[in-house]
Write a protein that holds these residues in place. Structure first.
Motif, PDB file in Angstrom:
ATOM      1  N   MET A  59      27.832  47.978  -3.454  1.00 58.72           N
ATOM      2  CA  MET A  59      29.342  48.499  -3.382  1.00 58.72           C
ATOM      3  C   MET A  59      29.585  49.151  -4.365  1.00 58.72           C
ATOM      4  SD  MET A  59      31.217  44.759  -4.382  1.00 58.72           S
ATOM      5  CE  MET A  59      32.776  45.522  -4.604  1.00 58.72           C
ATOM      6  N   PRO A  60      30.611  49.976  -4.130  1.00 56.06           N
ATOM      7  CA  PRO A  60      31.110  51.140  -5.217  1.00 56.06           C
ATOM      8  C   PRO A  60      31.748  50.353  -6.384  1.00 56.06           C
ATOM      9  CG  PRO A  60      32.599  51.035  -3.180  1.00 56.06           C
ATOM     10  CD  PRO A  60      31.535  50.124  -2.959  1.00 56.06           C
ATOM     11  N   ILE A  61      32.005  50.641  -7.519  1.00 54.92           N
ATOM     12  CA  ILE A  61      32.563  50.374  -8.508  1.00 54.92           C
ATOM     13  C   ILE A  61      33.681  51.317  -8.815  1.00 54.92           C
ATOM     14  CG2 ILE A  61      32.547  49.867 -11.144  1.00 54.92           C
ATOM     15  CD1 ILE A  61      29.492  49.637 -10.967  1.00 54.92           C
ATOM     16  N   LEU A  62      34.913  50.940  -8.611  1.00 57.93           N
ATOM     17  CA  LEU A  62      36.193  51.789  -8.656  1.00 57.93           C
ATOM     18  C   LEU A  62      36.880  51.620  -9.952  1.00 57.93           C
ATOM     19  CD1 LEU A  62      37.287  50.991  -4.975  1.00 57.93           C
ATOM     20  CD2 LEU A  62      35.947  52.927  -5.660  1.00 57.93           C
ATOM     21  N   ASN A  63      37.452  52.914 -10.337  1.00 58.18           N
ATOM     22  CA  ASN A  63      38.639  52.940 -11.224  1.00 58.18           C
ATOM     23  C   ASN A  63      39.775  52.800 -10.668  1.00 58.18           C
ATOM     24  OD1 ASN A  63      40.239  53.773 -13.082  1.00 58.18           O
ATOM     25  ND2 ASN A  63      38.948  55.343 -13.996  1.00 58.18           N
ATOM     26  N   PRO A  64      40.467  51.567 -10.809  1.00 59.88           N
ATOM     27  CA  PRO A  64      41.722  51.592 -10.132  1.00 59.88           C
ATOM     28  C   PRO A  64      43.152  52.636 -10.503  1.00 59.88           C
ATOM     29  CG  PRO A  64      41.419  49.682 -11.997  1.00 59.88           C
ATOM     30  CD  PRO A  64      40.114  50.610 -11.502  1.00 59.88           C
ATOM     31  N   ALA A  65      42.946  53.301 -11.531  1.00 56.54           N
ATOM     32  CA  ALA A  65      43.585  54.352 -12.004  1.00 56.54           C
ATOM     33  C   ALA A  65      43.635  55.539 -11.081  1.00 56.54           C
ATOM     34  CB  ALA A  65      43.599  54.489 -13.500  1.00 56.54           C
ATOM     35  N   SER A  66      42.414  55.818 -10.622  1.00 63.96           N
ATOM     36  CA  SER A  66      42.184  56.928  -9.776  1.00 63.96           C
ATOM     37  C   SER A  66      41.738  56.804  -8.238  1.00 63.96           C
ATOM     38  CB  SER A  66      41.344  57.852 -10.480  1.00 63.96           C
ATOM     39  OG  SER A  66      39.900  57.127 -10.347  1.00 63.96           O
ATOM     40  N   GLY A  67      41.345  55.518  -7.965  1.00 60.50           N
ATOM     41  CA  GLY A  67      40.569  55.183  -6.728  1.00 60.50           C
ATOM     42  C   GLY A  67      39.464  55.763  -6.525  1.00 60.50           C
ATOM     43  N   THR A  68      39.126  56.441  -7.361  1.00 59.92           N
ATOM     44  CA  THR A  68      37.490  57.036  -7.425  1.00 59.92           C
ATOM     45  C   THR A  68      36.404  55.924  -7.801  1.00 59.92           C
ATOM     46  OG1 THR A  68      37.816  57.852  -9.772  1.00 59.92           O
ATOM     47  CG2 THR A  68      38.611  59.180  -7.571  1.00 59.92           C
ATOM     48  N   SER A  69      35.389  56.299  -7.281  1.00 67.13           N
ATOM     49  CA  SER A  69      33.863  55.303  -7.657  1.00 67.13           C
ATOM     50  C   SER A  69      33.333  55.890  -8.881  1.00 67.13           C
ATOM     51  CB  SER A  69      32.948  55.524  -6.472  1.00 67.13           C
ATOM     52  OG  SER A  69      31.732  55.085  -6.780  1.00 67.13           O
ATOM     53  N   THR A  70      32.950  55.236  -9.698  1.00 68.06           N
ATOM     54  CA  THR A  70      32.281  55.450 -10.803  1.00 68.06           C
ATOM     55  C   THR A  70      30.757  55.168 -11.018  1.00 68.06           C
ATOM     56  OG1 THR A  70      33.069  53.322 -11.979  1.00 68.06           O
ATOM     57  CG2 THR A  70      34.286  55.319 -12.401  1.00 68.06           C
ATOM     58  N   GLY A  71      30.409  54.363  -9.910  1.00 64.99           N
ATOM     59  CA  GLY A  71      29.154  53.961  -9.772  1.00 64.99           C
ATOM     60  C   GLY A  71      28.811  52.976  -8.667  1.00 64.99           C
ATOM     61  N   GLN A  72      27.654  52.480  -8.685  1.00 67.48           N
ATOM     62  CA  GLN A  72      27.308  51.388  -7.570  1.00 67.48           C
ATOM     63  C   GLN A  72      26.844  50.071  -8.245  1.00 67.48           C
ATOM     64  OE1 GLN A  72      28.876  53.321  -4.836  1.00 67.48           O
ATOM     65  NE2 GLN A  72      27.167  51.993  -3.827  1.00 67.48           N
ATOM     66  N   LEU A  73      27.145  49.017  -7.562  1.00 66.42           N
ATOM     67  CA  LEU A  73      26.902  47.750  -8.060  1.00 66.42           C
ATOM     68  C   LEU A  73      25.748  47.064  -7.042  1.00 66.42           C
ATOM     69  CD1 LEU A  73      27.466  45.267  -9.894  1.00 66.42           C
ATOM     70  CD2 LEU A  73      29.063  44.534  -7.958  1.00 66.42           C
ATOM     71  N   CYS A  74      24.729  46.713  -7.502  1.00 63.92           N
ATOM     72  CA  CYS A  74      23.921  45.899  -6.833  1.00 63.92           C
ATOM     73  C   CYS A  74      24.254  44.439  -6.631  1.00 63.92           C
ATOM     74  CB  CYS A  74      22.420  45.907  -7.763  1.00 63.92           C
ATOM     75  SG  CYS A  74      21.664  47.351  -8.027  1.00 63.92           S
ATOM     76  N   LEU A  75      24.307  43.937  -5.320  1.00 61.63           N
ATOM     77  CA  LEU A  75      24.662  42.500  -5.011  1.00 61.63           C
ATOM     78  C   LEU A  75      23.298  41.707  -4.940  1.00 61.63           C
ATOM     79  CD1 LEU A  75      27.356  43.509  -2.638  1.00 61.63           C
ATOM     80  CD2 LEU A  75      27.755  42.898  -4.737  1.00 61.63           C
ATOM     81  N   ALA A  76      23.469  40.788  -5.393  1.00 65.15           N
ATOM     82  CA  ALA A  76      22.376  39.674  -5.428  1.00 65.15           C
ATOM     83  C   ALA A  76      22.048  39.051  -4.003  1.00 65.15           C
ATOM     84  CB  ALA A  76      22.596  38.602  -6.313  1.00 65.15           C
ATOM     85  N   ASP A  77      20.683  38.827  -3.800  1.00 63.51           N
ATOM     86  CA  ASP A  77      20.404  38.186  -2.423  1.00 63.51           C
ATOM     87  C   ASP A  77      19.819  36.675  -2.983  1.00 63.51           C
ATOM     88  OD1 ASP A  77      17.857  38.769  -3.473  1.00 63.51           O
ATOM     89  OD2 ASP A  77      17.283  39.794  -1.641  1.00 63.51           O
ATOM     90  N   GLY A  78      19.336  36.054  -2.231  1.00 66.96           N
ATOM     91  CA  GLY A  78      18.596  34.796  -2.562  1.00 66.96           C
ATOM     92  C   GLY A  78      17.431  34.765  -3.477  1.00 66.96           C
ATOM     93  N   ALA A  79      16.842  35.815  -3.491  1.00 62.28           N
ATOM     94  CA  ALA A  79      15.678  35.886  -4.312  1.00 62.28           C
ATOM     95  C   ALA A  79      16.048  36.282  -5.932  1.00 62.28           C
ATOM     96  CB  ALA A  79      14.809  36.986  -3.967  1.00 62.28           C
ATOM     97  N   ASP A  80      17.174  36.777  -5.808  1.00 61.82           N
ATOM     98  CA  ASP A  80      17.903  37.344  -7.420  1.00 61.82           C
ATOM     99  C   ASP A  80      18.576  36.059  -7.645  1.00 61.82           C
ATOM    100  OD1 ASP A  80      17.208  40.202  -6.677  1.00 61.82           O
ATOM    101  OD2 ASP A  80      18.915  40.442  -5.596  1.00 61.82           O
TER     102      ASP A  80
END
Length: 503
Positions: A22-43
């Motif tokens: 999912m995107p990492i957002l800067n709330p002051a601009s609404g723009t994406s600053t990167g991507q976040l890896c979301l864990a699954d069960g193995a993680d």
């Protein structure tokens, strides 16, 4: 700058098995600053396995050594706190000075945890019975999970992990997916402070990660801070799985203003506590209860101060930043509309904000309602936005009833010059944290933080001695060494104070 926020497992960044991002957002601009890896069960399994493997050696590490690591972390944090504050501002939106304050309050718990040798002392009684000694000791519970909210991505985790680590536990921190980077920064700092690999882990993710930690049999305890519905869910699911759980929920914090209060001081306090961090604090004042004929003057003072507030990017010269997301902005706007429709008097409309920043940011300006009643949704619900409601009552007794009838019981404040009224208030009010002429009564680290009623699930508060007790289990040891001259023999009587018994 674009980044990919990963997990931190076994002392290093860990890409993980999960394919969701999912995107990492800067709330002051609404723009994406990167991507976040979301864990699954193995993680989840990998993070817990790392913590479980590291736990025995860390538990057996001397208190002196564990404390030296905490001291090293404290020094590194103090040197680089500005870096952490900037990370918080970019991902949360709060102004930089507010972020610095967050780091400072979290550091207080680190400093408290540095006193672990004293805090973890047991007790000893010699000759409790004839030639029988008794002692109590405190031991760590094992791998523990910390599930933190977005609004304090550094301070809230620091409410828990310093004490958990000092007591000899290993930690899996699950930060909010809306503000994930501060946790990784702190993980790297622990590495530099010489914390052994696997003792502190970061698991990024959403509900999949939360449920995995709540269900995993190797996780022994869970600390959570968030909304009341989720806190109730975490408490019920975690305890059903046999875990020790402390779940701090939502709030609807009141500030009672008596007729004798210093109105200028009270107005300053209400604006600061109501609109700091865009109202996104679990201890924010969201309701002011005015008693007697002070309401008109007080509302006027509030409006004067609100008119001077600068709304903008937290990295610039602003008083208040954006809310965390577009969904939070739209939710706040919807509540403002509902307040108008239900008959409250909208004195300052935050929907008309002109921010000092990117127009695409998630802006809601300071909002003030007067003539609010407890039947209105802007009173009943935790909006978690810069919306302040004024409720007018005639007597002190009505004010106390308003507060005590509310289902939440996190924080409350009273402003008065009357010591007798304040003393009566702190006794009669059914709220966990009370401020007298203090608008945000967040306790110091050596006291414990936590509310009553729907604001807390479980009976243990955060940090202070409650924190020590939560992250340890007490064991009582009774010892008797045989004297060579003693006579042996079987005695089926209940042990009493005899040579062969226990009192």
């Amino acid at each position: 700058m674009s980044l990919t926020a990963m997990h931190w497992i076994d002392g290093a960044l860990y890409e993980g098995h999960g394919t969701r991002e999912m995107p990492i957002l800067n709330p002051a601009s609404g723009t994406s600053t990167g991507q976040l890896c979301l864990a699954d069960g193995a993680d989840v399994d990998a993070a817990v396995a790392s913590a479980a493997a590291a736990f025995p050696a860390w538990r057996d590490t001397s208190l002196a050594r564990r404390t030296s690591v905490l001291f090293a972390f404290r020094e590194l944090l103090n040197e680089r706190k500005g870096q952490l504050a900037e990370i918080i501002t970019r991902e949360h939106g709060k102004v930089l000075s507010d972020a610095m304050g967050e780091v400072a309050r979290g550091q207080e718990v680190v400093e408290f945890a540095c006193g672990a040798p004293h805090l973890l002392k047991g007790s000893f009684t010699a000759n409790a019975s004839t030639r029988v000694d008794a002692q109590s000791i405190r031991q760590p519970v094992g791998p523990v999970a910390i599930i933190a909210p977005f609004n304090f991505p550094a301070m809230v985790p620091m409410w828990f992990f310093p004490l958990a680590l000092a007591a000899g536990n290993s930690v899996i921190l699950k930060p909010s997916e809306k503000a994930p980077s501060a946790s990784l920064w702190m993980a790297e700092l622990w590495k530099e402070a010489a914390l052994p690999d696997g003792v502190f882990n970061v698991l990024q993710g959403d509900r999949v990660a939360v449920d995995g930690l709540l269900d995993h049999p190797s996780v022994r305890a869970v600390s959570f801070v968030g909304s009341t519905p989720v806190a109730r869910y975490v408490y019920e699911r975690g305890t059903a799985a046999g875990k020790r759980v402390q779940a701090l929920g939502g709030a609807k914090n009141h500030m009672v203003v008596l007729p004798d209060a210093d109105i200028e001081s009270a107005a300053d306090a209400a604006v600061g506590a109501g609109f700091g961090s865009a109202g996104q604090r679990c201890m924010a004042i969201s309701v002011v209860v005015t008693v007697g004929d002070v309401a008109d003057e007080f509302v006027g003072k509030l409006k004067e101060r609100m008119a001077r507030l600068v709304i903008g990017d937290g990295m610039s010269d602003s008083d208040m930043g954006p809310v965390i997301s577009a969904e939070s902005r739209d939710r706040a706007v919807s509540y403002i509309g509902a307040g108008v429709a239900q008959g409250a008097s909208l004195e300052v409309d935050g929907r008309d904000v002109s921010p000092k920043g990117d127009a695409d940011g998630y802006w809601v300006g300071p909002t003030l309602f007067d003539h609010v009643t407890p039947e209105m949704t802007i009173y009943q619900d935790e909006i978690f936005a810069p919306v302040l409601a004024v409720v007018r009552v005639s007597t002190y007794e009505e004010a106390v009833k308003i507060v005590n009838d509310n289902p939440y019981g996190n924080g409350v404040a009273i402003f008065t010059k009357n010591g007798g009224a304040a003393r009566r208030f702190q006794t009669e009010i059914e709220v966990g944290m009370v401020g007298v002429n203090v608008p945000i009564p967040v306790p110091m680290a050596y006291y414990s933080f936590g509310g009553w009623k729907a604001s807390l699930f479980g009976d243990t508060h955060a940090h202070g001695m409650d924190g020590i007790h939560f992250f340890t289990r007490q064991k009582t040891v009774t010892t008797r060494w045989l004297d060579p001259s003693e006579q042996h023999g079987v005695d089926l009587g209940f042990p009493a104070d005899t040579v062969t018994g226990v009192a």
